[in-house]
Design a protein around this motif. Structure first.
Motif, PDB file in Angstrom:
ATOM      1  N   ASP A  78      33.430  50.924  40.605  1.00  0.00           N
ATOM      2  CA  ASP A  78      31.627  51.240  39.869  1.00  0.00           C
ATOM      3  C   ASP A  78      31.352  51.710  41.080  1.00  0.00           C
ATOM      4  O   ASP A  78      32.003  51.817  42.341  1.00  0.00           O
ATOM      5  CB  ASP A  78      31.566  49.828  39.422  1.00  0.00           C
ATOM      6  N   VAL A  79      30.255  52.529  41.468  1.00  0.00           N
ATOM      7  CA  VAL A  79      29.615  52.262  42.138  1.00  0.00           C
ATOM      8  C   VAL A  79      28.527  52.068  42.527  1.00  0.00           C
ATOM      9  O   VAL A  79      27.726  52.362  43.908  1.00  0.00           O
ATOM     10  CB  VAL A  79      28.702  54.280  41.408  1.00  0.00           C
ATOM     11  N   SER A  80      28.305  50.570  42.528  1.00  0.00           N
ATOM     12  CA  SER A  80      27.380  49.807  43.071  1.00  0.00           C
ATOM     13  C   SER A  80      28.265  48.822  44.223  1.00  0.00           C
ATOM     14  O   SER A  80      29.134  48.235  43.329  1.00  0.00           O
ATOM     15  CB  SER A  80      26.813  48.792  41.869  1.00  0.00           C
ATOM     16  N   ASP A  81      27.824  48.815  44.862  1.00  0.00           N
ATOM     17  CA  ASP A  81      27.784  47.470  45.641  1.00  0.00           C
ATOM     18  C   ASP A  81      27.574  46.867  45.669  1.00  0.00           C
ATOM     19  O   ASP A  81      28.882  45.151  45.918  1.00  0.00           O
ATOM     20  CB  ASP A  81      27.159  47.630  47.668  1.00  0.00           C
ATOM     21  N   ILE A  82      26.610  46.632  45.104  1.00  0.00           N
ATOM     22  CA  ILE A  82      26.657  44.959  44.572  1.00  0.00           C
ATOM     23  C   ILE A  82      27.251  44.116  43.412  1.00  0.00           C
ATOM     24  O   ILE A  82      27.690  42.948  43.658  1.00  0.00           O
ATOM     25  CB  ILE A  82      25.706  44.386  44.380  1.00  0.00           C
ATOM     26  N   VAL A  83      27.807  45.444  42.489  1.00  0.00           N
ATOM     27  CA  VAL A  83      28.681  44.782  41.159  1.00  0.00           C
ATOM     28  C   VAL A  83      29.508  44.310  41.920  1.00  0.00           C
ATOM     29  O   VAL A  83      30.156  43.498  41.836  1.00  0.00           O
ATOM     30  CB  VAL A  83      29.083  46.175  40.788  1.00  0.00           C
ATOM     31  N   ILE A  84      29.836  45.343  42.786  1.00  0.00           N
ATOM     32  CA  ILE A  84      31.454  45.228  42.917  1.00  0.00           C
ATOM     33  C   ILE A  84      31.606  43.987  44.167  1.00  0.00           C
ATOM     34  O   ILE A  84      32.727  43.316  43.881  1.00  0.00           O
ATOM     35  CB  ILE A  84      32.007  45.704  44.468  1.00  0.00           C
ATOM     36  N   LYS A  85      30.646  43.631  44.445  1.00  0.00           N
ATOM     37  CA  LYS A  85      30.678  42.153  45.382  1.00  0.00           C
ATOM     38  C   LYS A  85      30.434  40.611  44.549  1.00  0.00           C
ATOM     39  O   LYS A  85      31.224  39.834  44.836  1.00  0.00           O
ATOM     40  CB  LYS A  85      29.543  42.590  46.418  1.00  0.00           C
ATOM     41  N   GLN A  86      29.616  41.163  43.526  1.00  0.00           N
ATOM     42  CA  GLN A  86      29.272  40.017  42.713  1.00  0.00           C
ATOM     43  C   GLN A  86      31.207  40.029  41.763  1.00  0.00           C
ATOM     44  O   GLN A  86      31.207  38.502  41.659  1.00  0.00           O
ATOM     45  CB  GLN A  86      28.009  40.522  41.113  1.00  0.00           C
ATOM     46  N   MET A  87      31.344  41.219  41.681  1.00  0.00           N
ATOM     47  CA  MET A  87      32.638  40.332  40.603  1.00  0.00           C
ATOM     48  C   MET A  87      33.995  40.103  41.773  1.00  0.00           C
ATOM     49  O   MET A  87      34.820  39.279  41.101  1.00  0.00           O
ATOM     50  CB  MET A  87      33.284  42.377  40.144  1.00  0.00           C
ATOM     51  N   LYS A  88      34.154  40.849  43.105  1.00  0.00           N
ATOM     52  CA  LYS A  88      34.868  39.901  44.459  1.00  0.00           C
ATOM     53  C   LYS A  88      34.222  37.900  43.979  1.00  0.00           C
ATOM     54  O   LYS A  88      35.834  37.733  43.918  1.00  0.00           O
ATOM     55  CB  LYS A  88      34.238  40.590  44.599  1.00  0.00           C
ATOM     56  N   ASP A  89      33.137  38.176  44.201  1.00  0.00           N
ATOM     57  CA  ASP A  89      33.242  36.735  44.343  1.00  0.00           C
ATOM     58  C   ASP A  89      33.552  36.147  43.386  1.00  0.00           C
ATOM     59  O   ASP A  89      33.766  34.470  43.127  1.00  0.00           O
ATOM     60  CB  ASP A  89      31.821  36.653  44.339  1.00  0.00           C
ATOM     61  N   LYS A  90      33.099  36.199  41.945  1.00  0.00           N
ATOM     62  CA  LYS A  90      33.638  36.149  40.488  1.00  0.00           C
ATOM     63  C   LYS A  90      34.430  35.203  40.193  1.00  0.00           C
ATOM     64  O   LYS A  90      35.539  34.884  39.826  1.00  0.00           O
ATOM     65  CB  LYS A  90      33.053  36.647  39.654  1.00  0.00           C
ATOM     66  N   ASN A  91      35.993  36.495  41.027  1.00  0.00           N
ATOM     67  CA  ASN A  91      36.892  36.994  40.710  1.00  0.00           C
ATOM     68  C   ASN A  91      38.033  36.226  41.757  1.00  0.00           C
ATOM     69  O   ASN A  91      39.227  35.789  42.017  1.00  0.00           O
ATOM     70  CB  ASN A  91      37.235  37.940  39.582  1.00  0.00           C
ATOM     71  N   LYS A  92      37.186  35.175  42.756  1.00  0.00           N
ATOM     72  CA  LYS A  92      38.286  34.928  43.862  1.00  0.00           C
ATOM     73  C   LYS A  92      39.772  33.837  42.862  1.00  0.00           C
ATOM     74  O   LYS A  92      40.827  33.654  44.357  1.00  0.00           O
ATOM     75  CB  LYS A  92      37.409  33.566  44.729  1.00  0.00           C
TER      76      LYS A  92
END
Length: 553
Positions: A78-92
């Motif tokens: 995705d082009v959004s830094d915020i989205v990528i960070k959120q998805m990494k946190d959600k899928n630890k």
């Protein structure tokens, strides 16, 4: 047999999509279905061993849902830094899932890296219109998808398929030599209320093949995830089928929401998978609730072949009266296509029942068997085509003989307005020179009521020697009747269309002699230069522009 929806030209496309964008708001992903609704299709085209790339992942749970049922190699961008960070946190807790900031139009991955590129709504979000800059960006994304996919890999796109999107997908991937398959995901509707099922969800599967010169495009379409695939001959057929689905969905949702009077003007058309010709045209009409008790809550009425041009069946007002006469609360009026063959009403019932039920009232009793009605003994009726032709002025036309009860009629129909009789004549049986019975045009009868009124109003003048000018020939019924009934008349006919003059002569027994002549030209031009004096002038013309107020009848 599969019946495919066909787009109707009166489908108001702009209003349809304007409604979507108003309703969608900020909850875009909800319109595309959840994993449980999409998985029936996704599992068919994604193997657990595939290396999958999800583009424009946003905050969708799709990658996590696939991971939880055994898919391990999934990369989401995705082009959004915020989205990528959120998805990494959600899928630890899902260590094999990869989330990276990247633009799908310019990816860092090597050529032939993935078996599947998965797109849920990203194409729709980016492809906002068909302006040059937007199309350029979409082409960049498609080129990147083609680059990172292996041969035999699939681009799987979940989309609502706006008109410019389906056109461009069909054109781009067909030109690239990729087989194209479009499936309607009916499961995505199930989580919505019936009144909210306006916008069907489609899954497009484009498979990367090496382009082969002169290879015909492979285009397939299916009405659901488990119904038979239909091979289409060209991209235009796919576009038409998709728009037909959208029109059907809009009407069903409109009915569920209570509907309005405009529903009675809508025509839904079905064709077979082997043909682009219309097999069935469906019109819906309802009896007002204040109209009293109804004997039937829901029924279908089969209009016998050739009778679809009659007022009762061709107009919304007439169909409404039919519904009232049948004491039916909601009635589907079915026109039978002139290019199709029908053996009996049972065949029609078997083919149409599933489609008719899509438009049943919401409170229809469980197990209700929809009655199929028809016009007495006519049932499917009889239609015999005599000829087809093309006029440079009036377009395609057909001349056909139609049985109505015990009577036969010959009709001229312009195919751009197939539910309207342009000219009509009564047929009678006569013996020819070889004593064989044949049907011929009865020149002593007038069918059109306005022709009868014209003759009735002018009979006093026509019964004595007079020169008559008739502007507009059609099948020639009016001048031919005057020629036979009023032997003292001399008749000049002005007709703009030479093709129609030929039809009148060849199909309607119109003859030229010393008392009957035809001039092929524009009536206005004729009268500018005319030196003749006429006792009677008859205008029997119409305008091809139905908005002019001068269209037939």
């Amino acid at each position: 047999m599969n019946l495919l929806p066909r787009e109707h030209r009166e489908f108001r496309e702009k209003e349809y999509w304007d409604t979507f964008f108003k309703q969608r708001g900020k909850k875009a992903f909800e319109w595309y279905g959840e994993y449980g609704e999409l998985c029936g299709i996704l599992h068919k085209y994604i193997r657990t061993t595939d290396n999958v790339l999800q583009i424009g992942c946003g905050n969708s749970t799709l990658a996590a849902d696939l991971y939880d049922v055994g898919y391990r190699s999934i990369t989401s961008i995705d082009v959004s830094d915020i989205v990528i960070k959120q998805m990494k946190d959600k899928n630890k807790g899902r260590p094999d899932l990869v989330f990276e900031k990247m633009d799908a139009m310019s990816m860092d991955y090597d050529k032939d890296s993935f078996n599947v590129v998965l797109d849920k709504g990203t194409l729709d979000a980016l492809f906002t219109d068909d302006s040059g800059e937007v199309v350029k960006n979409i082409n960049r994304m498609f080129s990147e998808i083609a680059r990172v996919l292996k041969f035999g890999g699939r681009y799987i796109c979940v989309s609502l398929l706006q008109p410019h999107i389906i056109k461009h997908i069909t054109s781009w991937f067909s030109e690239a030599g990729w087989p194209l398959r479009v499936l309607r995901c009916t499961e995505a509707d199930l989580s919505k209320q019936p009144k909210d099922r306006t916008f069907p969800v489609f899954v497009i599967i484009c498979t990367k093949f090496k382009k082969m010169e002169n290879m015909k495009s492979v285009i397939e379409f299916s009405l659901s995830s488990d119904s038979k695939l239909t091979r289409l001959d060209q991209g235009a057929s796919l576009i038409e089928s998709v728009r037909g689905c959208q029109q059907f969905a809009a009407l069903r949702a409109g009915l569920a929401a209570g509907g309005d009077k405009s529903i009675e003007e809508v025509c839904l058309q079905l064709r077979t998978e082997q043909s682009n010709s219309i097999k069935y045209s469906l019109f819906l009409t309802e009896r007002p609730q204040q109209g009293g008790a109804c004997n039937l809550p829901f029924a279908a009425f089969i209009v016998p072949q050739g009778r679809e041009v009659e007022w009762m069946f061709s107009t919304a007002e007439g169909r409404h009266q039919l519904c009232d006469s049948a004491s039916c609360r909601r009635l589907i009026v079915v026109h039978l296509g002139r290019d199709a063959t029908f053996s009996n009403i049972e065949q029609i019932q078997a083919e149409l029942s599933p489609h008719v039920l899509d438009f049943s009232p919401p409170d229809l009793p469980s197990g209700y068997k929809v009655p199929f009605l028809s016009a007495g003994a006519d049932e499917v009726g009889s239609r015999k085509e005599r000829c087809r032709g093309h006029s440079l002025i009036s377009g395609d036309f057909v001349v056909e003989d139609v049985q109505v009860g015990n009577s036969w009629y010959r009709r001229l129909i312009f195919l751009d307005r197939p539910n309207l009789t342009q000219s009509e004549a009564v047929l009678v049986s006569r013996k020819d020179k070889n004593k064989k019975i044949k049907k011929v045009v009865d020149l002593t009868q007038l069918i059109s009521s306005y022709h009868t009124i014209m003759i009735g109003g002018l009979g006093l003048y026509l019964s004595k020697p007079s020169r008559v000018c008739v502007v507009g020939l059609g099948g020639g019924s009016l001048p031919a009747f005057m020629h036979k009934a009023f032997p003292l008349c001399n008749i000049q006919v002005i007709e703009l269309d030479p093709a129609i003059v030929d039809v009148a002569k060849q199909q309607f027994e119109f003859k030229i002699d010393t008392r009957m002549s035809v001039s092929v030209q524009d009536g206005l031009e004729y009268f500018k230069d005319c030196e003749e004096k006429y006792e009677v002038l008859m205008l029997d013309v119409d305008s091809k522009d139905i908005t002019s107020g001068m269209s037939c009848p």
